[in-house]
Design a protein around this motif. Structure first.
Motif, short mmCIF file in Angstrom:
data_model
loop_
_atom_site.label_atom_id
_atom_site.label_comp_id
_atom_site.label_asym_id
_atom_site.label_seq_id
_atom_site.Cartn_x
_atom_site.Cartn_y
_atom_site.Cartn_z
N ARG A 8 0.81 -1.20 0.00
CA ARG A 8 0.00 0.00 0.00
C ARG A 8 0.86 1.27 0.00
O ARG A 8 0.40 2.33 -0.33
CB ARG A 8 -0.93 0.01 1.21
N ASP A 9 2.12 1.17 0.40
CA ASP A 9 2.98 2.34 0.47
C ASP A 9 3.51 2.74 -0.91
O ASP A 9 4.11 3.78 -1.06
CB ASP A 9 4.14 2.09 1.43
N ARG A 10 3.34 1.90 -1.91
CA ARG A 10 3.83 2.20 -3.24
C ARG A 10 2.90 3.18 -3.95
O ARG A 10 1.78 3.38 -3.55
CB ARG A 10 3.96 0.91 -4.05
N LEU A 64 -8.44 10.46 -3.15
CA LEU A 64 -8.86 11.68 -2.46
C LEU A 64 -8.60 11.61 -0.96
O LEU A 64 -8.26 12.60 -0.33
CB LEU A 64 -10.34 11.94 -2.72
N ASN A 65 -8.78 10.43 -0.38
CA ASN A 65 -8.61 10.27 1.07
C ASN A 65 -7.20 9.89 1.48
O ASN A 65 -6.94 9.64 2.65
CB ASN A 65 -9.60 9.24 1.60
N GLN A 66 -6.29 9.81 0.47
CA GLN A 66 -4.88 9.51 0.76
C GLN A 66 -4.71 8.19 1.50
O GLN A 66 -3.88 8.08 2.41
CB GLN A 66 -4.26 10.66 1.57
N ARG A 67 -5.49 7.18 1.10
CA ARG A 67 -5.39 5.87 1.73
C ARG A 67 -4.29 5.05 1.04
O ARG A 67 -4.54 4.02 0.43
CB ARG A 67 -6.72 5.13 1.66
N GLY A 68 -3.07 5.53 1.12
CA GLY A 68 -1.96 4.83 0.49
C GLY A 68 -1.73 5.33 -0.93
O GLY A 68 -2.54 6.05 -1.51
N GLY A 69 -0.61 4.92 -1.50
CA GLY A 69 -0.25 5.38 -2.83
C GLY A 69 -1.15 4.81 -3.91
O GLY A 69 -1.64 3.70 -3.80
N ALA A 70 -1.35 5.60 -4.95
CA ALA A 70 -2.17 5.17 -6.09
C ALA A 70 -1.33 5.24 -7.35
O ALA A 70 -0.32 5.96 -7.43
CB ALA A 70 -3.40 6.05 -6.22
N ASP A 71 -1.73 4.49 -8.36
CA ASP A 71 -1.04 4.49 -9.64
C ASP A 71 -1.15 5.88 -10.28
O ASP A 71 -2.22 6.49 -10.28
CB ASP A 71 -1.67 3.43 -10.56
N LEU A 72 -0.05 6.36 -10.81
CA LEU A 72 -0.03 7.71 -11.37
C LEU A 72 -1.02 7.85 -12.52
O LEU A 72 -1.66 8.90 -12.66
CB LEU A 72 1.38 8.05 -11.85
N ALA A 73 -1.18 6.80 -13.31
CA ALA A 73 -2.12 6.85 -14.43
C ALA A 73 -3.56 7.05 -13.94
O ALA A 73 -4.36 7.74 -14.58
CB ALA A 73 -2.02 5.59 -15.27
N LYS A 74 -3.88 6.46 -12.78
CA LYS A 74 -5.23 6.62 -12.23
C LYS A 74 -5.44 8.02 -11.66
O LYS A 74 -6.52 8.59 -11.77
CB LYS A 74 -5.48 5.56 -11.15
N ILE A 75 -4.40 8.58 -11.06
CA ILE A 75 -4.49 9.96 -10.59
C ILE A 75 -4.70 10.89 -11.77
O ILE A 75 -5.54 11.80 -11.73
CB ILE A 75 -3.22 10.34 -9.80
N GLU A 76 -3.95 10.66 -12.83
CA GLU A 76 -4.09 11.50 -14.03
C GLU A 76 -5.50 11.35 -14.62
O GLU A 76 -6.09 12.33 -15.09
CB GLU A 76 -3.05 11.11 -15.07
N SER A 93 5.94 10.80 -4.24
CA SER A 93 6.06 9.38 -3.92
C SER A 93 5.42 9.08 -2.57
O SER A 93 5.57 9.84 -1.62
CB SER A 93 7.53 8.96 -3.89
N ALA A 94 4.70 7.97 -2.50
CA ALA A 94 4.04 7.59 -1.24
C ALA A 94 5.06 7.25 -0.17
O ALA A 94 4.74 7.22 1.01
CB ALA A 94 3.11 6.41 -1.48
N LYS A 95 6.27 6.96 -0.57
CA LYS A 95 7.29 6.61 0.41
C LYS A 95 7.85 7.85 1.11
O LYS A 95 8.53 7.76 2.12
CB LYS A 95 8.44 5.86 -0.28
N THR A 96 7.57 9.01 0.52
CA THR A 96 8.02 10.27 1.12
C THR A 96 6.99 10.74 2.12
O THR A 96 5.81 10.79 1.82
CB THR A 96 8.21 11.34 0.04
N LYS A 97 7.44 11.09 3.30
CA LYS A 97 6.49 11.58 4.29
C LYS A 97 5.96 12.92 3.84
O LYS A 97 6.69 13.90 3.74
CB LYS A 97 7.17 11.72 5.66
N LEU A 98 4.66 12.95 3.55
CA LEU A 98 4.08 14.16 2.98
C LEU A 98 3.83 15.21 4.04
O LEU A 98 4.20 16.35 3.93
CB LEU A 98 2.78 13.78 2.27
#
Length: 406
Positions: A8-10, A64-76, A93-98
């Motif tokens: 989920r962190d990816r 929208l709820n930031q429940r882990g990283g999402a695929d960039l294509a889906k965000i786009e 990157s989801a691995k970076t503490k936002l």
């Protein structure tokens, strides 16, 4: 099922800038309030022609709820649906503490003046069933999957009967909707689940899918698993859908409100372990299984899904032939009752078989060769699927086949 924390962190998360852009677009699009389902609907290719595939409600919620990283294509995809350009500074990157706080989408908001600029980004409270200050309008039915067909034909009365049985305190707490592949068990379960919320009979629906299918070398197959779905996996998924509930407190949360729990494709789950544990949590909550096989148990009621009647099958064929522009089938529907009856008999009244038959007739450009070939199935619905899929697979270019296997 719920993925592992490491998985989920990816992916990517929205930055403050990305979230602000997307929420301002949502408020502009839905000034009177919105739901996550309405936002997901914007990604439908029929609504947004630039997109080739729609996003699920769960995917939109995750972004929208930031429940882990999402695929960039889906965000786009979501940005395009909202007429936005996705820039490099909109995601990270989801691995970076936002940041220490995440902002969670409130699915329904008060009316907002479009002309008034949004100065402060809203921070609605996160949904947590353990929170006594739970927002009044948190997303109901978030986990019900989108329908795989444009319309469900001929199931209204059956779905109403099934919903009434689920709502009847004198009925078995677990109902198993049984039938062969292609009779629309999942679609009926979706129809029942949405009606359960719309009519206020259940506070929410939790949905666990025990099996996914893939199309490989001309046939539908189940992805390999080391073992069938276990109670631990089911309980983790239910806890995940309850946004903050621990598996240890799952019993309490399911007991305290009347929820409908759907276990889809239950024939691949370890039901001898799962059902006794679920049954102990029920009343007032209820469980609906969909399965190819009958499930026995003192607390399980069996419901066989019937085939479509002639009239509903004809309506489905008419709708699909019109939508896909199949003139040879439209002509047969208008003038040849004998061929129409033949199609119905060959399909065994299974909606998926009828869809496949329409597709084959469209592909071949003729009705009779398709019906003659399908008669080899001798009334076996699954043989119809196998025959149709193998034929389609044989006609796909080799390059496309390689892509489909990737």
């Amino acid at each position: 099922m719920t993925s592992s924390p490491a998985k989920r962190d990816r992916g990517r998360l929205l930055t403050d800038q990305g979230q602000k852009k997307i929420y301002e677009a949502i408020y502009k699009k839905f000034p009177d309030g919105y739901t996550i389902q309405e936002i997901a609907n914007l990604t439908d290719p029929g609504v947004c022609p630039q997109l080739r595939k729609s996003l699920s409600v769960d995917t939109v919620s995750k972004i929208l709820n930031q429940r882990g990283g999402a695929d960039l294509a889906k965000i786009e995809c979501l940005f395009v649906a909202l007429s936005l350009d996705l820039e490099a500074d909109d995601h990270i990157s989801a691995k970076t503490k936002l940041r220490s706080k995440t902002i969670v989408l409130n699915p329904v908001v008060n009316k907002r003046d479009e002309k008034e600029p949004i100065k402060n980004f809203p921070e609605p409270p996160q949904f947590n069933p353990a929170n006594p200050n739970l927002p009044e309008h948190y997303p109901r039915g978030l986990w019900i999957p989108n329908l795989r067909c444009r319309k469900i034909w001929g199931r209204d009365d059956f779905s109403e009967i099934l919903l009434n049985r689920l709502n009847d305190s004198q009925e078995s707490p677990i109902l198993s909707l049984c039938g062969s592949a292609g009779y629309g068990k999942t679609e009926v379960a979706c129809q029942v689940a949405r009606a359960a919320i719309e009519q206020g009979l259940f506070t929410d629906v939790l949905w666990v899918k025990a099996r996914d299918t893939e199309f490989i070398d001309g046939s539908i197959s189940q992805p390999e698993r080391e073992e069938s779905v276990s109670w631990q996996q089911v309980s983790q998924e239910l806890a995940h859908q309850l946004h903050g509930c621990s598996t240890e407190r799952l019993h309490q949360f399911i007991k305290e409100e009347k929820r409908l729990i759907v276990l889809d494709n239950a024939e691949t789950a370890q039901l001898e372990e799962i059902l006794p544990r679920l049954n102990a949590m029920l009343n007032p909550s209820r469980v609906l299984l969909t399965s190819r096989f009958q499930t026995n148990g003192a607390y399980v009621g069996l419901v066989d899904i019937p085939p479509l009647d002639n009239e509903s099958a004809s309506q489905l064929l008419q709708c699909e032939a019109t939508y896909k522009k199949v003139p040879v089938l439209l002509q047969a529907l208008e003038t040849n009752s004998a061929q129409l009856q033949r199609i119905y008999d060959l399909s065994c009244g299974a909606p998926l078989a009828l869809h496949f038959i329409v597709g084959r007739i469209l592909d071949d450009g003729a009705l009779e060769p398709v019906l003659s070939a399908l008669e080899q199935a001798s009334g076996d619905v699954e043989k119809i699927y196998e025959f149709s899929l193998k034929t389609a697979w044989q006609r796909i270019k080799k390059v496309t086949k390689k892509i489909r296997r990737c």
